[in-house]
Motif scaffolding. Structure first.
Motif, short mmCIF file in Angstrom:
data_model
loop_
_atom_site.label_atom_id
_atom_site.label_comp_id
_atom_site.label_asym_id
_atom_site.label_seq_id
_atom_site.Cartn_x
_atom_site.Cartn_y
_atom_site.Cartn_z
N UNK A 268 -33.78 -24.20 -25.57
CA UNK A 268 -33.03 -23.92 -24.35
C UNK A 268 -33.92 -23.21 -23.35
N UNK A 269 -34.76 -22.31 -23.83
CA UNK A 269 -35.71 -21.61 -22.96
C UNK A 269 -36.66 -22.61 -22.30
N UNK A 270 -36.92 -23.71 -23.00
CA UNK A 270 -37.83 -24.74 -22.49
C UNK A 270 -37.11 -25.78 -21.63
N UNK A 271 -35.82 -25.56 -21.37
CA UNK A 271 -35.07 -26.46 -20.49
C UNK A 271 -34.10 -27.38 -21.17
N UNK A 272 -33.96 -27.27 -22.49
CA UNK A 272 -33.03 -28.13 -23.22
C UNK A 272 -31.59 -27.62 -23.15
N UNK A 273 -30.67 -28.39 -23.72
CA UNK A 273 -29.25 -28.02 -23.71
C UNK A 273 -28.75 -27.94 -25.14
N UNK A 274 -28.17 -26.79 -25.49
CA UNK A 274 -27.64 -26.59 -26.84
C UNK A 274 -26.25 -27.19 -26.94
N UNK B 97 -21.66 -17.49 -38.95
CA UNK B 97 -22.62 -17.20 -37.89
C UNK B 97 -23.91 -17.99 -38.12
N UNK B 98 -24.28 -18.82 -37.15
CA UNK B 98 -25.47 -19.66 -37.24
C UNK B 98 -26.46 -19.21 -36.17
N UNK B 99 -27.64 -18.74 -36.60
CA UNK B 99 -28.67 -18.30 -35.66
C UNK B 99 -29.53 -19.48 -35.22
N UNK B 100 -29.72 -19.61 -33.91
CA UNK B 100 -30.45 -20.77 -33.37
C UNK B 100 -31.74 -20.36 -32.66
N UNK B 101 -32.20 -19.13 -32.84
CA UNK B 101 -33.39 -18.64 -32.13
C UNK B 101 -34.58 -19.58 -32.26
N UNK B 102 -34.83 -20.13 -33.44
CA UNK B 102 -36.03 -20.94 -33.68
C UNK B 102 -35.82 -22.44 -33.44
N UNK B 103 -34.66 -22.82 -32.91
CA UNK B 103 -34.35 -24.23 -32.71
C UNK B 103 -35.05 -24.75 -31.45
N UNK B 104 -35.98 -25.69 -31.63
CA UNK B 104 -36.78 -26.20 -30.52
C UNK B 104 -36.18 -27.42 -29.84
N UNK B 105 -36.87 -27.89 -28.81
CA UNK B 105 -36.43 -29.08 -28.07
C UNK B 105 -36.32 -30.29 -28.99
N UNK B 106 -35.19 -30.98 -28.90
CA UNK B 106 -34.99 -32.19 -29.70
C UNK B 106 -34.72 -31.92 -31.16
N UNK B 107 -34.57 -30.68 -31.55
CA UNK B 107 -34.35 -30.32 -32.95
C UNK B 107 -32.87 -30.06 -33.21
N UNK B 108 -32.50 -30.12 -34.49
CA UNK B 108 -31.10 -29.91 -34.85
C UNK B 108 -31.00 -29.14 -36.16
#
Length: 216
Positions: free
Chosen positions: A139-145, A166-177
């Motif tokens: 998301x920081x790189x411009x993606x949409x969660x 509770x699901x932490x998504x801090x490390x979730x990158x662009x195009x990842x799931x």
């Protein structure tokens, strides 16, 4: 899990005519499943509202037909929260969770409720809301969660089931799931398919453009 107290009365008159009359009075018919397992034919005592439901011709489950006030269950029904419901029936307290709701198709009015009686030593399966935590790298790189699964099926003792997963998504990158198989919660078993996607960071047009420029 939050607690909810509910008063109920046994329901002995069944059938469409009886149900229609109850709803006109602002009452909702309901059933408590998960009672004692008995051998058939069963000739033991039954309390008001109880009946034996045949499982396989040899065994049956005792269920209890009840009626509750529509105004009493409003905060139980119209909420994303899950509850341990303490049902007061003729002075006896029955611990249960809500398993199913039936609504009128057009008016969306509540028609029927299904409860499951719970026990301290018997696991149950229940849907629990998912809560996203953190700020994904993608998301920081411009993606949409996107959140694909707002609830997950959990198997555990009822008193160990949390109000939220509770699901932490801090490390979730662009195009990842994140799939069900990627998640782990102590003391809980996730019943959904392991490859089912819970959440993902989708590439937006802006993110694709930034990636293309960076590759030049």
């Amino acid at each position: 899990m939050k607690k909810f107290k509910l008063n109920a009365e046994p329901r002995e008159e069944l059938g469409k005519k009886s149900v229609k009359a109850l709803r006109k009075e602002g009452l909702i018919p309901a059933v408590i499943n998960g009672g004692a397992l008995v051998n058939l034919p069963y000739d033991g005592p039954l309390k008001k509202g109880q009946k034996v439901v045949d499982i396989d011709g040899k065994r049956g489950l005792i269920t209890t037909d009840i009626v509750v006030k529509a105004e009493d269950v409003r905060k139980l029904v119209y909420t994303p929260d899950i509850f341990e419901v303490d049902i007061n029936l003729n002075g006896e307290e029955i611990k249960a969770v809500m398993k199913d709701l039936q609504f009128q198709a057009v008016k969306d009015t509540l028609l029927h409720m299904d409860f499951l009686q719970v026990y301290p030593d018997k696991p149950i399966v229940m849907e629990v809301p998912v809560q996203i935590e953190g700020h994904a790298e993608g998301v920081k790189a411009g993606g949409k969660l996107t959140l694909s699964m707002r609830k997950l099926k959990v198997k555990a003792l009822y008193n160990e089931i949390p109000e939220r997963l509770v699901v932490n998504v801090d490390s979730l990158g662009l195009g990842k799931s994140l799939a069900v198989g990627d998640l782990h919660f102590e003391g809980l078993e996730l019943i959904n398919a392991k490859n089912a996607v819970v959440c993902a960071v989708q590439l937006t047009r802006a993110a694709r453009g930034a990636m293309a420029k960076a590759a030049e």
